[in-house]
Design an enzyme around this catalytic site. Structure first.
Site, PDB file in Angstrom:
ATOM      1  CD  GLN A 115      -3.429  -4.623   6.648  1.00 59.83           C
ATOM      2  OE1 GLN A 115      -3.314  -3.656   5.900  1.00 59.83           O
ATOM      3  NE2 GLN A 115      -4.129  -5.694   6.317  1.00 59.83           N
ATOM      4  CE  LYS A 144      -3.836  -2.413   2.133  1.00 61.57           C
ATOM      5  NZ  LYS A 144      -4.429  -2.931   3.372  1.00 61.57           N
ATOM      6  CG  ASP A 160      -9.738   0.190   5.244  1.00 62.78           C
ATOM      7  OD1 ASP A 160      -9.534  -0.151   4.061  1.00 62.78           O
ATOM      8  OD2 ASP A 160      -8.996  -0.131   6.187  1.00 62.78           O
TER       9      ASP A 160
END
Ligand code: NDP
Length: 283
Positions: free
Chosen positions: A96, A52, A119
């Protein structure tokens, strides 16, 4: 049968994002910033986060990598989120998952500023998704819609069957398909007559995390088959769809790897750019 090429579509999206970020930099002198937070040293999570950050930099965005030890307390992580929330160079925050057991993931996700929630997991953004006016929607589900659009697959009026009801994939992809006027059936581990239901699908999305679970007798001729599953079998990545036999019946199908997977990261970057633009008042 058309093989849906997620790698190609993802690369095209990333190209457009890099171009737009470059133009905005010229205009405003600023760039989108994404903060990634990794707690612990789980190898799979570490690879995801590294990737990422790498793509972030490739697009001309700024990446802020935060690595914390496995024994980090919930209070310490909450403090970090607070700092990232108030940093004006950071427009997206990604924590994460999974987090170690001493940390309540829900609490952490709720602490992220909804405007930086790239997200799309914050309850405010989940609510907006249900209402139909969310700016930041979950990456994998949005990536699936982008793939369908890219291949000019008309969603409206189709019967979409979604296998799985997680907050990350199953529920949000169902909401997005509903917004696009599909008729939705959501299946899960307690669903009875699963085969009968999946056979009635025009669009079948499998997101259950069981290798090769969907067999050819569960799919009708001409179905559009989207495989979200990522399973490791003998060291090889395998989806939830038994690809070979199902691909003989499908009109469109995503492979694993190279289907939905590459879209997730592209949509994370798109969300970061959207959050950046929103923060500087450009829409
Ligand atoms: P979860 O484990 O959170 O959810 C799995 C869902 O599948 C649950 O709703 C569960 O039902 C359902 N399920 C499990 N077994 C069956 C069964 N036998 N029949 C019907 N339904 C069943 O998984 P996620 O949604 O997080 O992920 C699903 C898969 O997608 C995983 O392989 C994951 O690795 C992959 N993934 C891929 C991404 C990508 O970028 N390509 C991103 C995110 C996930 P119940 O609720 O009743 O338990």
């Amino acid at each position: 049968m058309v093989l849906i090429d997620g790698k190609k579509v993802s690369a095209e999206i990333r190209g457009c994002l890099a171009k737009e970020a470059g133009e905005l930099k010229e205009k405003t002198g600023r760039v989108p910033g994404l903060a990634t937070v990794l707690v612990g040293d789980d190898p799979a999570s570490a690879v995801y986060v590294r990737n990422k950050n790498k793509i972030c930099r490739e697009l001309g965005f700024k990446s802020f990598e935060q690595k914390l030890s496995l024994d980090t307390s919930e209070a310490k992580l909450l403090q970090l989120i607070k700092e990232l929330n108030s940093n004006n160079d950071i427009h997206g925050i990604l924590v994460q998952l999974p987090l170690p057991s001493q940390i309540d993931s829900e609490k952490i996700l709720q602490a992220i500023d909804p405007n930086k929630d790239v997200d799309g997991f914050h309850p405010v953004n989940v609510g907006k998704l249900v209402v139909g006016n969310a700016l930041l929607t979950p990456c994998t589900p949005t990536g699936i819609i982008k793939l369908l659009d890219y291949y000019e697959i008309d969603i409206s009026g189709k019967h979409a069957v979604v296998l799985g009801r997680s907050n990350i994939v199953g529920k949000p992809v169902s909401m997005l398909l509903l917004q696009r006027n599909a008729t939705i059936t959501i299946c899960h581990s307690r669903t009875t007559n699963l085969e009968e239901i999946t056979r009635s699908a025009d669009i079948l999305v499998a997101a259950i995390g069981r290798a090769n679970f969907v067999t050819e007798n569960m799919v009708s001729n001409g179905a559009i088959v989207i495989d979200v599953g990522i399973n490791r079998v003998d060291g090889k990545l395998t989806g939830d769809i038994n690809f070979e036999p199902v691909s003989k019946k499908a009109s469109y199908i995503t492979p694993v790897p190279g289907g939905v997977g590459p879209m997730t990261i592209a949509l994370l970057m798109e969300n970061t750019l959207k959050a950046f633009k929103e923060s500087i008042g450009i829409n």
